[in-house]
Design a protein around this motif. Structure first.
Motif, mmCIF file in Angstrom:
data_model
loop_
_atom_site.group_PDB
_atom_site.id
_atom_site.type_symbol
_atom_site.label_atom_id
_atom_site.label_comp_id
_atom_site.label_asym_id
_atom_site.label_seq_id
_atom_site.Cartn_x
_atom_site.Cartn_y
_atom_site.Cartn_z
ATOM 1 N N PRO A 131 -62.177 -61.012 41.084
ATOM 2 C CA PRO A 131 -62.801 -60.818 39.768
ATOM 3 C C PRO A 131 -62.376 -61.804 38.682
ATOM 4 O O PRO A 131 -62.741 -61.620 37.521
ATOM 5 C CB PRO A 131 -62.305 -59.425 39.392
ATOM 6 C CG PRO A 131 -60.905 -59.407 39.942
ATOM 7 C CD PRO A 131 -60.975 -60.179 41.243
ATOM 8 N N TYR A 137 -64.506 -58.351 33.411
ATOM 9 C CA TYR A 137 -63.106 -58.312 33.823
ATOM 10 C C TYR A 137 -62.257 -59.109 32.843
ATOM 11 O O TYR A 137 -61.162 -58.685 32.456
ATOM 12 C CB TYR A 137 -62.971 -58.878 35.239
ATOM 13 C CG TYR A 137 -61.605 -58.665 35.867
ATOM 14 C CD1 TYR A 137 -61.307 -57.481 36.520
ATOM 15 C CD2 TYR A 137 -60.627 -59.650 35.815
ATOM 16 C CE1 TYR A 137 -60.057 -57.268 37.098
ATOM 17 C CE2 TYR A 137 -59.376 -59.463 36.384
ATOM 18 C CZ TYR A 137 -59.099 -58.269 37.033
ATOM 19 O OH TYR A 137 -57.846 -58.081 37.599
ATOM 20 N N SER A 141 -59.398 -57.788 30.111
ATOM 21 C CA SER A 141 -58.040 -58.333 30.141
ATOM 22 C C SER A 141 -57.456 -58.501 28.745
ATOM 23 O O SER A 141 -56.262 -58.730 28.592
ATOM 24 C CB SER A 141 -58.020 -59.680 30.880
ATOM 25 O OG SER A 141 -58.632 -60.706 30.116
ATOM 26 N N LEU A 148 -56.998 -52.480 34.546
ATOM 27 C CA LEU A 148 -56.968 -53.838 35.095
ATOM 28 C C LEU A 148 -55.557 -54.205 35.558
ATOM 29 O O LEU A 148 -55.376 -54.732 36.671
ATOM 30 C CB LEU A 148 -57.488 -54.822 34.053
ATOM 31 C CG LEU A 148 -57.567 -56.296 34.455
ATOM 32 C CD1 LEU A 148 -58.769 -56.957 33.780
ATOM 33 C CD2 LEU A 148 -56.297 -57.046 34.036
ATOM 34 N N THR A 370 -71.475 -60.106 35.091
ATOM 35 C CA THR A 370 -70.661 -58.995 35.581
ATOM 36 C C THR A 370 -71.344 -58.289 36.731
ATOM 37 O O THR A 370 -70.711 -57.993 37.756
ATOM 38 C CB THR A 370 -70.381 -58.002 34.436
ATOM 39 O OG1 THR A 370 -69.637 -58.665 33.422
ATOM 40 C CG2 THR A 370 -69.609 -56.800 34.938
ATOM 41 N N TRP A 374 -69.672 -58.242 40.411
ATOM 42 C CA TRP A 374 -69.256 -56.935 40.915
ATOM 43 C C TRP A 374 -70.071 -56.526 42.139
ATOM 44 O O TRP A 374 -69.545 -55.901 43.067
ATOM 45 C CB TRP A 374 -69.383 -55.893 39.810
ATOM 46 C CG TRP A 374 -69.160 -54.485 40.272
ATOM 47 C CD1 TRP A 374 -70.046 -53.459 40.233
ATOM 48 C CD2 TRP A 374 -67.960 -53.938 40.849
ATOM 49 N NE1 TRP A 374 -69.493 -52.313 40.743
ATOM 50 C CE2 TRP A 374 -68.208 -52.573 41.127
ATOM 51 C CE3 TRP A 374 -66.720 -54.474 41.158
ATOM 52 C CZ2 TRP A 374 -67.245 -51.740 41.696
ATOM 53 C CZ3 TRP A 374 -65.752 -53.649 41.736
ATOM 54 C CH2 TRP A 374 -66.020 -52.302 42.002
ATOM 55 N N THR A 424 -62.202 -51.987 37.493
ATOM 56 C CA THR A 424 -61.276 -53.114 37.395
ATOM 57 C C THR A 424 -59.993 -52.878 38.193
ATOM 58 O O THR A 424 -59.293 -53.839 38.524
ATOM 59 C CB THR A 424 -60.918 -53.390 35.921
ATOM 60 O OG1 THR A 424 -60.346 -52.211 35.332
ATOM 61 C CG2 THR A 424 -62.152 -53.789 35.134
#
Length: 493
Positions: A131, A137, A141, A148, A370, A374, A424
């Motif tokens: 990811p 993601y 972060s 995550l 995303t 994913w 995540t």
């Protein structure tokens, strides 16, 4: 410098550039929801450090109020943020976002290095792309949610498990240092997110069973000593939190207290959670702006009136509401939870970008990127749950333990409302699964590039070990099919 190293450095550079671009969107977005509790807990911990250094009294009441609270969150995210508030007690939103962004990047890079050391360049490269370059993601972060970070810590734990399994399959005992490392990785994952507890326990069971099956005599006792040290390390670090939370709430708390209210809100009749409908949700965007706060507030009010612990009251609330649950309603809720877990990975974009950017080009780039990233991770990496690997012992070990890790994380929809941020945690483990599948597909080529088995297990692995690993994978695959089929039949009828 090898070609693999150059590629990994390029991927690291792309990750950093992508984060810098997204930082311009998230830098002024105030923390919300659960992050508020983590932020308050970090400030309380920083005050403790300053008071200890200055020789003043420790602010116990502040810790009880802002770190433990209702016992809903383990303190990992607060611990991560504490150094920032020690240095700058008045750190603003931009500083918090930048600090978390740097921390998460360093943790990702450390994890990639560890993955490279254990599994090779291919796996580390996939982790840095999927990811590591998935837009949501990257946005997560910069947040204080622990999902995550927990996923990366679970990946580090998986690397320790693979290393230990290789040692056991080779008929050797793990060292005491390996045991301590495993214990540290395990408690770090639990501190980040208590939902990883099942994964940690499952990995410990796998190690214990494997040692008992494969080792004999003195070597077995050496393994027991190593794993015992892992357990002692884990419990010694968990104990301060568990004891303090238990004393604060006047109830036994191992990690968190969330299970009763979570189960009631997820599967029970919400009109009965507070022995009647709870108060309406208020103050959207704050910690009070969700379905969890009104039941917690109600349990506190009842506890004050009756003298009971609020944890006991929450257990009574769950008992009152679960009478409405049937197998069909439970399965239907699981399906809904899993959709929220895996089907809407960009749903939190509105909480991490400016309101005026929603619907614009940057927003759609985040959403499309995303969903694309994913989808590859979930559909391809997740197919490992149904795959029985037989090519080499090392590949079988990687398949077995990664399947177990993913399976334990995918139990979350069975106990908790799903949301678009929990994926995540599973994402880096799915990257390992994707790497293994790429290796297996590459092995079919005339001149494979990635499929060389690890020298740590070849070629002297006993046939019985290979058979045991194959059977274990088959059992997990069958169990996955049975559970999914049962949930679909019950939930859709």
């Amino acid at each position: 410098m090898s070609r693999g190293t150059r590629i990994l450095l390029v991927l690291v550079g792309l990750h950093v550039v992508a984060k810098l671009l997204l930082f311009t969107l998230v830098k002024d977005i105030a923390v919300c929801c659960d992050q508020v509790s983590y932020d308050d807990g970090a400030k309380a911990l920083s005050n403790v450090v300053r008071d200890l250094v200055g020789g003043g009294p420790v602010p116990i009441a502040e810790l009880q109020r802002n770190l433990v609270g209702g016992g809903w969150f383990t303190p990992g995210s607060s611990i991560v943020l504490t150094p920032l508030y020690i240095v700058d007690p008045d750190a603003g939103t931009t500083a918090v976002r930048a600090y978390l962004g740097v921390f998460s990047t360093l943790l990702l890079l450390f994890t990639a290095l560890r993955v490279r050391a254990v599994l090779g360049d291919l796996y580390a490269g996939i982790l840095l792309v999927l990811p590591g370059l998935v837009p949501m993601y990257l946005l997560f972060s910069f947040s204080a949610w622990g999902d995550l970070v927990a996923g990366l810590l679970c990946t580090l734990l998986l690397m320790e498990l693979i290393t230990l399994m290789r040692t056991l399959v080779a008929g050797e005992a793990p060292t005491l240092t390996q045991g301590v490392r495993f214990g540290l990785a395990a408690i770090a994952a639990v501190y980040a997110r208590s939902s990883t507890s099942l994964l940690v326990v499952g990995m410990g069971v796998v190690l214990g069973v494997t040692a008992l099956l494969l080792l004999r005599g003195r070597v077995r006792w050496q393994a027991v000593l190593s794993f015992g040290l892992a357990a002692v390390t884990f419990l010694a670090i968990l104990a301060p939190w568990s004891v303090f939370a238990s004393k604060t709430l006047d109830a036994r708390v191992l990690t968190t207290t969330t299970v009763p209210i979570v189960m009631a809100n997820t599967f029970g009749d919400r009109d009965r959670v507070c022995f009647s409908p709870c108060d309406p949700v208020q103050d959207p965007g704050s910690i009070r702006g969700n379905i969890w706060f009104p039941p917690m507030q109600y349990s506190r009010e009842v506890a004050r009136a009756t003298g009971e612990s609020e944890v006991v009251v929450e257990q009574q609330m769950w008992a009152y509401t679960r009478g409405s649950i049937t197998p069909n309603s439970f399965a239907a809720d699981v399906i809904d939870n899993f959709w929220r877990y895996a089907g809407i990975p960009a749903s939190f974009a509105r909480l991490l970008i400016p309101a005026d950017a929603e619907g614009g080009a940057a927003y759609w780039a985040i959403v499309i990127g995303t969903y694309a990233g994913w989808a590859i991770l979930f559909l391809v990496g997740g197919s490992l749950l149904l795959t029985v690997v037989r090519r080499s012992t090392d590949h079988q070990v990687i398949s077995l333990v990664t399947t177990l890790a993913l399976g334990s994380l995918f139990t979350q929809p069975f106990v908790h409302v799903g949301t678009g941020r929990y994926w995540t945690t599973a994402a880096p483990l799915l990257a390992i699964a994707l790497g293994l599948l790429v290796v297996l597909l590459d092995a079919r080529r005339a001149n494979p590039r990635f499929a060389q088995p690890s020298a740590t297990m070849e070629p002297a692995t006993p046939v019985a070990v290979d058979r045991w690993l194959t059977v274990a994978q088959a059992v997990l695959a069958v169990a996955t099919v049975v559970v999914v089929a049962a949930v679909l039949v019950l939930g859709l009828t």
